[in-house]
Each structure stands twice: as C-alpha cells, then as structure tokens.
Scaffold this active site. Structure first.
Site, PDB file in Angstrom:
ATOM      1  N   GLU A  80      34.424  87.698  54.071  1.00  0.00           N
ATOM      2  CA  GLU A  80      33.901  86.334  54.143  1.00  0.00           C
ATOM      3  C   GLU A  80      34.485  85.540  52.977  1.00  0.00           C
ATOM      4  O   GLU A  80      34.130  85.777  51.827  1.00  0.00           O
ATOM      5  CB  GLU A  80      32.374  86.346  54.064  1.00  0.00           C
ATOM      6  CG  GLU A  80      31.734  87.135  55.193  1.00  0.00           C
ATOM      7  CD  GLU A  80      30.208  87.189  55.100  1.00  0.00           C
ATOM      8  OE1 GLU A  80      29.613  86.390  54.358  1.00  0.00           O
ATOM      9  OE2 GLU A  80      29.627  88.065  55.763  1.00  0.00           O
TER      10      GLU A  80
ATOM     11  N   GLU B  76      26.469  93.735  54.199  1.00  0.00           N
ATOM     12  CA  GLU B  76      26.074  93.569  52.797  1.00  0.00           C
ATOM     13  C   GLU B  76      24.907  94.492  52.409  1.00  0.00           C
ATOM     14  O   GLU B  76      23.786  94.026  52.152  1.00  0.00           O
ATOM     15  CB  GLU B  76      25.739  92.106  52.514  1.00  0.00           C
ATOM     16  CG  GLU B  76      26.950  91.210  52.693  1.00  0.00           C
ATOM     17  CD  GLU B  76      26.733  89.792  52.190  1.00  0.00           C
ATOM     18  OE1 GLU B  76      25.601  89.314  52.223  1.00  0.00           O
ATOM     19  OE2 GLU B  76      27.708  89.177  51.760  1.00  0.00           O
TER      20      GLU B  76
ATOM     21  N   ARG C  24      16.371  88.840  57.331  1.00  0.00           N
ATOM     22  CA  ARG C  24      17.259  89.971  57.615  1.00  0.00           C
ATOM     23  C   ARG C  24      17.150  90.981  56.482  1.00  0.00           C
ATOM     24  O   ARG C  24      16.548  90.716  55.458  1.00  0.00           O
ATOM     25  CB  ARG C  24      18.707  89.507  57.788  1.00  0.00           C
ATOM     26  CG  ARG C  24      19.279  88.903  56.529  1.00  0.00           C
ATOM     27  CD  ARG C  24      20.747  88.577  56.694  1.00  0.00           C
ATOM     28  NE  ARG C  24      21.182  87.790  55.540  1.00  0.00           N
ATOM     29  CZ  ARG C  24      22.388  87.286  55.401  1.00  0.00           C
ATOM     30  NH1 ARG C  24      23.291  87.431  56.341  1.00  0.00           N
ATOM     31  NH2 ARG C  24      22.709  86.604  54.319  1.00  0.00           N
TER      32      ARG C  24
HETATM   33  C1  GAL Z   1      26.786  86.353  53.263  1.00  0.00           C
HETATM   34  C2  GAL Z   1      26.436  87.043  54.568  1.00  0.00           C
HETATM   35  C3  GAL Z   1      26.667  86.158  55.759  1.00  0.00           C
HETATM   36  C4  GAL Z   1      26.090  84.806  55.521  1.00  0.00           C
HETATM   37  C5  GAL Z   1      26.651  84.206  54.262  1.00  0.00           C
HETATM   38  C6  GAL Z   1      26.084  82.826  53.946  1.00  0.00           C
HETATM   39  O1  GAL Z   1      26.121  86.950  52.193  1.00  0.00           O
HETATM   40  O2  GAL Z   1      27.153  88.239  54.744  1.00  0.00           O
HETATM   41  O3  GAL Z   1      26.071  86.750  56.885  1.00  0.00           O
HETATM   42  O4  GAL Z   1      24.715  84.934  55.445  1.00  0.00           O
HETATM   43  O5  GAL Z   1      26.355  85.046  53.180  1.00  0.00           O
HETATM   44  O6  GAL Z   1      24.754  82.864  53.574  1.00  0.00           O
END
Ligand code: GAL
Length: 681
Positions: A316, A151, A112
């Site tokens: 998150e 991000e 990604r």
């Molecule tokens: C964050 C991201 C999520 C997921 C998570 C765990 O950086 O926004 O999509 O990838 O880490 O790796």
C-alpha cells in the site's frame, strides 16, 4: 520465477475491492488500470462473506467472475486471505474468537482485526476458509501470489482474551517446564507474586498501579509475537499445498510486538510494507518536532523493512489524502509527492509498488482515505502522476534486484526492542539514540542499514565498517561473543550507555557493568544517572571535540587495555570518564556513556570515517536524501528532494541520469519534490 521481484522489472500495482463496486464497473476499471501502467492488483483481503456467507457454505462465483476478467485482460492478482475481518455470523456464534481489552471487555463486530490468534475455533475456521480459497483459486493463471491476513498486529498489538490466557500458560509451560523455574525467571518473590498453580497465571490484567511484573510482560510480548507468527504459518503451510510453484506468499505491515524477521523466514517469500508518509502530518508523535524528518522519516521504516527483506514490495503506497470519518487527517499529496514517495520506496529496495487504493471508498469508515481516483472516478492529477511514474520506471528497470548499499549499520535485536516497550528507562535512551543516529546519517548522506543481531551472523556483520549498538540492555554470552568476533575481524563497534545490565528475562545482573560486555570494552561503570533536569548542557570532551550528552550518563572508566578518550565537562561528574575505547584484534570498540544526540552521532560518523561516502562524487543540501542501490548492472544514486522548493546539487563526476538518458555533471537543480536517479559511469 515470480512475476514481481524477479530482479528484472519495477512493477506497479493497486489495491482493488470488487465487492465495493457494481460489477458493471469492473471491466472498465481493469482496462483503465492497465492503461495507467498498473500490472498487479491485490484483492479480497476483507471479503470473507463473499465466499462463505453462511457457516460451512462456500460459493466461489463472485471472485470467479472477477478473476475471469483479470485473466481476459492479463491483470495479475495477489489474493488476500480474509482473516482480518471475521464475519458477523462467526463472532456472534463464537464470541471466544474476539480480542479483549485489558479489563477483559470484548472488542465487538463492526471494525476489523477484532479477533485473537489463539482461539481454537478461529484457527479452525480460518484454516478452513484459507484451504477452500486456495483449493479453488490458486490454479488460476492470473493469480501470482497470496497475502496472508492484513497487517498482523495493526489496530491492537495487545491481546487479552481467555484464549490468550490459555495459550500463554501453554507457552510458559513449554518455556519453563516448572512453576519454580517460572517464579525464578520472573522474580515473583518481589511483591509476593509467587505462582503456585499454572491456573493462577493470566495475560496481564488491570492492576492497581497500571504496572505489572516486567519480566512477565517481556514474555507476554514474546508470546504475542509467537502467536501472530503461528497464525501466519498455519495459513502459509496451507497455501503452499495448493499454489503454483512460481507464486509467492507475503503479508503487509509492519507493526509492533512481532518478530517480522522470524515470521518472514518461516512463512513468507518476502515482506511487503504499507507506506503512508503523510502520517507525518497527522500523528501527534511526529507533528511539530523540531528537526524532524517528516515524510522523509518513512525512510527509517523502509530501512527496517529492508532489514527483513532486502528486496521488498510496497503493498500500500500512499496515493491520496489520509482520513477516517472518526480520526486522522492529512492533506492530499502535493503535485510530485506521490512520485517522490514511490521513488523513496524504490530507493530503499522496493521493486513492486502497489497504490492504496484504485478508487476512494464511498462507504464505511475510510471514506476520506483517498486512493488514486476520487469517488466519481474522473480523470485527476493523481492518476496522471502515476502514469508518469510508470513511464519513468520503464527507464529505470535495470535497478531491479539492486540492494541498498551501506557501510554503517545500527544493530538491534527483538529482546531489546520488546524490553524497551516494557521499560521506560530503556525506551527513553533507545528512542533518543535511534532518532539521532538515523537523522544524522540521513542529513550527512551516509547510507545506513538496520541489522538484527538475533537474525544475523559474522559474515553479514563483517560487511560493515562501523556498527552502532546503542543500548543493548539485555545481553547474552553468545551475542557478546559475536560482537567480539566482529571487532576482532576488523570492525568498529560503538556501544552506548545502559548496556548489558539485564539478562534474557529482563532482570538486572549482579555483575559490575557493563556486565557481559566488560571484557570486550575494557570499561567499568562505577556509577550512572539520568541527566538531572537542572544539569544544564552536559558535554563530553572527546580529545578536543565537544559532544552533547543526552538523557543518561554512565561514568565510564578504562580498565586493562581500555583507553580513556573523553570526559564529562559538567555537573558533579565533570572530569570523569565518558568514552572508552579498546583495540581488539584488527578492530576497535567504543563504550560511549550516554545516549546519542544528533550532534554527537554526526561526530561519530565523521571521526570513524563512514560519513558521506559519496562526497567526492556528489554534493547536496541536507534536505535531500541520498540512497544507493547496487547490482551487477551498476551503482545507482537516488537524490530525493523532500522540500517544496528546488534544491541545487553538484555532480562532481559525470553520471547518467536514467530518466532523461543524458550524462550530467556540475550544478544541477532538482525541482521541489523532485528525484534524480543517477548511474555511476
Ligand atoms: C492500512 C490498511 C488498509 C487501509 C489503509 C487506510 O493500514 O492495510 O486496509 O485501512 O490502512 O486506512
């Protein structure tokens, strides 16, 4: 008014990926989230193909069916724009949208964030999908906000595609107008780097010594930041044409080479952060460092986040073990740690906390990046912990909207942050001092803010009793004037070594040091050096108190009204000046000739009268964090115990324990990973 960050409630959310699960699971999942206390979900940020499976053909049924259920059950939704993961049909047909490594080799489809911000094709196709999504979904009742991309600058914060080179040239033409001005600004006469045509300029490329012109790289980082910001603004402008008036725009982060303050001001309603404190156990940078704060170090990231948005969201929040199939491994949060880290986020100003993710993925590279539920979805201790957190938050609602309260601040600015990425000398002093000052503030229970000088004003600065500006290598007259005004109005400013020796291009100035800060500090630096490896312990005698010098030593002599306060005690500079103060108007400025050690930082906090402002009210061990939020309803003290063993604290003035509802005082035990939320009465 927005459904989260409305100053009235503390809201829980989670990240959900309808595209990862059979549709038959959606309804039960939504119902179960609601029973758990989850009111908001973020969806769709990696699902471009679900709405544009073929170039130019749009279909909305998939998310319509899902959003129908959300509307039915009253689940609120943050909809993510899908630009972090361009479709295979897109990158195959238009490889120019891809980012590249420094040798120009393209990053291919399969992971990604493999796109670049400057490809005109990518900008056009991104703008189109964002417009289509907004036009179709924005009116839905369940949608409360939008997340731009995912991000920005994560995975890679360096961009080396052809499109970047083209855009870099435009950026430079706009900035410098003429090649002569650019050559002068970059000092290209050094090593015969002079440019005679704009087409000779590229984003940095592989060179023989892995180094290139530092003034160019400084501009290149500014350019990356501007590119990311423009990409976000393009999306935010489109979303604002369609979204409901009370809905919001955010993006999640935070990553390097990006002026998050500027991006938030021009494109977002507030910033959201992705908080994974268990990285403390899987990243080499943090592992095995003596005295390191481990998961408590995330309070530093949160301090950075609240400098952008004083009240912010966590998009998150860690709810399980970390791990990709290819890298990273961190243990599952121990019982109590999900709650501890949630409260850590809230203690610094989060009113919305969304857990990553509802169910652990059974597919892809993130199969070990655990969410609330494991693969099977069976009841587990993590979901029980989140139910319990929800119950606690119902008793703490009055904290919402409260701002973190600090009387001490650490000053930064993006020019110096970017310069320290290019310049190892700058980086070494910066890293040492920021760590030391933050750790000292944490361990002495001194609430500390970060403030960005390029995004602030005198009123904001004047709210702080003491400000540390550890190593502003780059200085401008305007900034020196603002600092002078702060001191004149009564503030105490502490400046560390290596200050004001560069201009905005990162070129060293021809002046005596500390250059533009000489007048304010009334200090003169006749010589300076790294501390030699065989120098032994270098200390500074500050009127009888010994401070440990680290990394670097400026010899600092007073001039004019400057007063010599401290001298070095070791090496060939023993007896020479190390600390000079100057009284200006109602305030005082210190020039401290070295970087900060944690020991020295503690002495400064103590001597300048900002250490432990709540010590008459509460006493706690160093291993606990104290954080304070304030609003019209009151002052709230969070005590967070990061250790697995219990901590004993002493409450000297009775306070209301918001969670138990009892007034408490005297000796109190906080269990391992426990948190107390106290209201002053
Ligand atoms: C964050 C991201 C999520 C997921 C998570 C765990 O950086 O926004 O999509 O990838 O880490 O790796």
């Amino acid at each position: 008014m927005s459904a989260i960050l409305d100053g009235k409630c503390l809201v829980l959310g989670t990240c959900y990926y309808p595209e990862h699960w059979p549709e038959t699971m959606w309804e039960t999942d939504i119902k179960r989230m609601i029973e758990t206390g989850i009111e908001v979900i973020r969806i769709a940020e990696f699902a471009w193909n679900k709405t544009e499976p073929v170039e130019g053909q749009f279909t909305y049924d998939f998310f319509d069916r899902f959003l129908d259920l959300c509307d039915q059950y009253g689940m609120k939704v943050i909809f993510g724009t899908p630009t972090a993961t361009p479709p295979a049909w897109l990158t195959e047909k238009y490889p120019e949208v891809l980012n590249a490594d420094i040798e120009g080799s393209l990053y291919r489809h399969g992971a990604r964030r493999h796109y670049n911000y400057n490809s005109l094709v990518y900008q056009t196709l991104s703008a189109r999908i964002v417009r289509k999504l907004a036009a179709h979904y924005a009116g839905r009742k369940c949608i409360i906000g939008w997340q731009i991309d995912n991000e920005l600058n994560c995975e890679r914060e360096w961009f080396y595609s052809e499109a970047d080179t083209e855009a870099f040239r435009l950026f430079l033409r706009d900035k410098y107008g003429t090649l002569d001005a650019l050559n002068e600004a970059w000092g290209t006469v050094f090593w015969n780097q002079t440019y005679t045509s704009w087409n000779e300029i590229h984003v940095p490329r592989k060179t023989i010594s892995d180094s290139t012109n530092p003034h160019e790289v400084l501009d290149y980082i500014r350019f990356i930041s501007e590119s990311a910001r423009r990409f976000a603004k393009m999306q935010s402008d489109i979303l604002r044409e369609y979204m409901k008036p009370d809905d919001f725009i955010t993006t999640n982060g935070m990553f390097s080479n990006l002026d998050n303050h500027q991006m938030t001001a021009e494109s977002l309603d507030f910033y959201t952060y992705d908080s994974y404190p268990n990285f403390a156990y899987c990243l080499d940078a943090y592992r095995d460092r003596p005295g390191d704060l481990k998961d408590r170090r995330w309070s530093r990231n949160l301090t950075e986040v609240r400098s952008v948005s004083p009240i912010y969201g966590i998009m998150e929040q860690q709810s399980g073990a970390n791990g990709w199939n290819t890298r990273m491994e961190a243990p599952s949060p121990r019982p109590g740690q999900i709650a501890l880290w949630t409260m850590q986020s809230i203690a610094h100003g989060a009113d919305f906390i969304s857990y990553f993710r509802w169910r652990t993925s059974t597919i892809g590279t993130e199969i070990y990046w655990h969410g609330i539920l494991d693969y099977s979805g069976r009841e587990n201790r993590r979901i029980r912990e989140i139910r319990d957190i929800h119950a606690k938050l119902q008793k703490m609602k009055e904290i919402a909207g409260g701002r973190y309260a600090a009387k001490a601040a650490l000053l930064k600015d993006y020019d110096n942050v970017f310069d320290a990425r290019v310049d190892k000398w700058h980086n070494r002093v910066d890293w040492a001092s920021e760590d030391a000052l933050f750790n000292a503030a944490q361990k002495t229970h001194t609430p500390l803010d970060y403030v960005y000088l390029d995004h602030t004003d005198l009123d904001t600065l004047s709210a702080y009793q003491v400000i540390f500006y550890p190593h502003p290598a780059i200085m401008t007259k305007e900034r020196a004037d603002l600092l002078t005004a702060y001191v004149q109005s009564g503030g105490t400013l502490v400046i560390g070594c290596r200050s004001a020796y560069k201009d905005m291009n990162g070129k060293c100035v021809l002046e005596n040091l500390p250059g533009l800060l000489s007048e304010l500090t009334q200090a003169d630096i006749p010589e300076y050096s790294f501390i030699a490896p065989d120098a032994g312990l270098v200390t500074i005698d500050w009127n009888g108190t010994q401070l440990e010098a680290v990394v670097f030593t400026d010899i600092v002599e007073p001039v004019g009204s400057g007063v010599l306060e401290g001298t070095y005690t070791a090496d060939y500079y023993a007896g020479m000046g190390a600390l000079v103060s100057n009284t200006v108007g109602k305030g005082k400025v210190y020039y401290y000739g070295t970087a900060f050690s944690e020991q020295a930082a503690r002495v400064f906090l103590e001597k300048l009268g900002v250490a432990a402002p709540y010590r008459d009210v509460i006493i706690m061990p160093e291993s606990c964090e104290l954080a304070v939020r304030q609003n019209d309803s009151g002052t709230y003290l969070f005590v967070l115990n990061y250790l697995k063993m219990q901590a004993e604290i002493e409450i000297k003035t009775a306070m209301l324990d918001l969670i138990s509802g009892k007034v408490i005082s005297g000796k109190v035990e906080i269990p391992g990973y426990g948190v107390l939320v106290l209201k002053q009465i």
